[in-house]
Design a protein around this motif. Structure first.
Motif, mmCIF file in Angstrom:
data_model
loop_
_atom_site.group_PDB
_atom_site.id
_atom_site.type_symbol
_atom_site.label_atom_id
_atom_site.label_comp_id
_atom_site.label_asym_id
_atom_site.label_seq_id
_atom_site.Cartn_x
_atom_site.Cartn_y
_atom_site.Cartn_z
ATOM 1 N N ASP A 32 3.780 7.666 -0.263
ATOM 2 C CA ASP A 32 4.143 7.637 1.003
ATOM 3 C C ASP A 32 3.275 6.887 1.696
ATOM 4 O O ASP A 32 2.107 6.500 1.481
ATOM 5 C CB ASP A 32 3.801 9.187 1.278
ATOM 6 N N THR A 34 1.918 6.056 5.895
ATOM 7 C CA THR A 34 1.753 6.279 7.435
ATOM 8 C C THR A 34 1.320 4.841 7.632
ATOM 9 O O THR A 34 0.324 4.364 7.620
ATOM 10 C CB THR A 34 0.859 7.412 7.515
ATOM 11 N N LYS A 36 -0.093 3.333 11.404
ATOM 12 C CA LYS A 36 -0.255 3.414 12.674
ATOM 13 C C LYS A 36 -0.429 2.294 13.539
ATOM 14 O O LYS A 36 -1.267 1.140 13.293
ATOM 15 C CB LYS A 36 -1.653 4.324 12.850
ATOM 16 N N VAL A 41 2.842 6.214 15.402
ATOM 17 C CA VAL A 41 2.792 6.662 13.985
ATOM 18 C C VAL A 41 4.146 6.604 13.379
ATOM 19 O O VAL A 41 5.130 7.342 13.931
ATOM 20 C CB VAL A 41 2.006 7.860 13.822
ATOM 21 N N THR A 42 4.294 5.781 12.188
ATOM 22 C CA THR A 42 5.606 5.694 11.420
ATOM 23 C C THR A 42 5.260 6.055 10.103
ATOM 24 O O THR A 42 4.303 5.743 9.596
ATOM 25 C CB THR A 42 6.043 4.186 11.478
ATOM 26 N N THR A 43 6.171 6.903 9.688
ATOM 27 C CA THR A 43 6.065 7.277 8.117
ATOM 28 C C THR A 43 7.245 6.669 7.278
ATOM 29 O O THR A 43 8.574 6.657 7.882
ATOM 30 C CB THR A 43 6.018 8.772 7.690
ATOM 31 N N LYS A 45 8.739 5.613 2.833
ATOM 32 C CA LYS A 45 8.121 5.828 1.474
ATOM 33 C C LYS A 45 8.308 4.354 0.913
ATOM 34 O O LYS A 45 9.078 3.714 1.477
ATOM 35 C CB LYS A 45 9.298 6.759 0.764
ATOM 36 N N ARG A 189 -5.502 2.356 1.587
ATOM 37 C CA ARG A 189 -5.747 2.308 2.924
ATOM 38 C C ARG A 189 -5.975 0.818 3.328
ATOM 39 O O ARG A 189 -6.894 0.047 2.827
ATOM 40 C CB ARG A 189 -6.745 3.137 3.436
ATOM 41 N N SER A 208 -0.443 7.336 0.581
ATOM 42 C CA SER A 208 -1.041 8.644 -0.037
ATOM 43 C C SER A 208 0.217 9.025 -1.240
ATOM 44 O O SER A 208 1.358 8.470 -1.268
ATOM 45 C CB SER A 208 -0.982 9.527 1.135
#
Length: 219
Positions: A32, A34, A36, A41-43, A45, A189, A208
């Motif tokens: 997943d 994320t 920024k 904020v965009t999520t 897969k 990250r 994540s």
């Protein structure tokens, strides 16, 4: 007593082969993500398969999708192990200056003439390469030690026009963090701060729920 100095090629090759890479059995992974940026904020897969091809899903914003895909591709492309001869077989190497911090300049001739590197503590600490008609300069300030090679932790990059020497775009500072998933180190990250005309834009990519894919059975 005779001191035998290793050649510039041997010094550079040792640092090149000291980079952390994934082995040929790397199965790929899902995560997943994320993203920024600019207060948004965009999520999404992401899946990186065993051939290190990246796919991004569950996101509608096309610009965000492209940014995420580019990072997933970048992450994978730098973990591919290419033998030294395949990458640098048509190049020659000679010593340049040695800096106070011990970094040794390596000057490239042959096919990639004009490229330059610096090697310090058996790591490539500086890259100056012509890529797609633009000089890319990368300085690495700190690294992660995995026991199986090093990974850059903090570094910057800047682009220059090869004809004029003029800087193209802003200077970017990167911070990369990794976690071990199974036996592989995978980026979880990346923060990129880009300074352009005195303004700083920050992008952060957080991976994540990283899971390795099941290895594909040989037929």
């Amino acid at each position: 007593m005779t001191v035998t100095q290793i050649s510039a090629q041997e010094l550079f090759r040792a640092a090149y082969e000291n980079r952390y890479t994934w082995d040929k059995d790397f199965p790929g992974y899902t995560a997943d993500i994320t993203f920024k940026h600019d207060g948004q904020v965009t999520t999404a897969k992401v899946i990186v398969n065993a051939n290190l091809k990246a796919e991004v899903s569950d996101v509608e914003d096309e610009q965000a999708k492209q940014a995420i895909h580019h990072q997933a591709w970048e992450i994978a492309i730098h973990r591919v192990r290419r033998c030294f001869e395949d990458t640098h077989g048509a190049n020659t190497f000679s010593y340049g200056a040695t800096e106070e911090n011990g970094a040794v300049e390596i000057l490239v001739g042959g096919k990639s003439e004009g490229d330059k590197y610096k090697v310090r503590n058996n790591e490539v600490s500086h890259v100056h390469r012509l890529i797609h008609g633009t000089f890319v300069t990368i300085d690495t300030f700190s690294s992660h030690q995995t026991g199986e090679g090093y990974l850059s932790h903090t570094y910057d990059s800047v682009y220059h026009d090869p004809a004029t020497g003029q800087q193209k775009g802003g200077r970017s500072e990167f911070t990369d963090e990794y976690e071990k998933v199974g036996k592989y180190f995978i980026l979880n990250r990346r923060e990129i701060k880009t300074e352009t005309a005195g303004e700083i834009a920050t992008q952060e990519f957080i991976f994540s729920n990283i899971k390795l894919l099941e290895p594909v059975a040989a037929e």
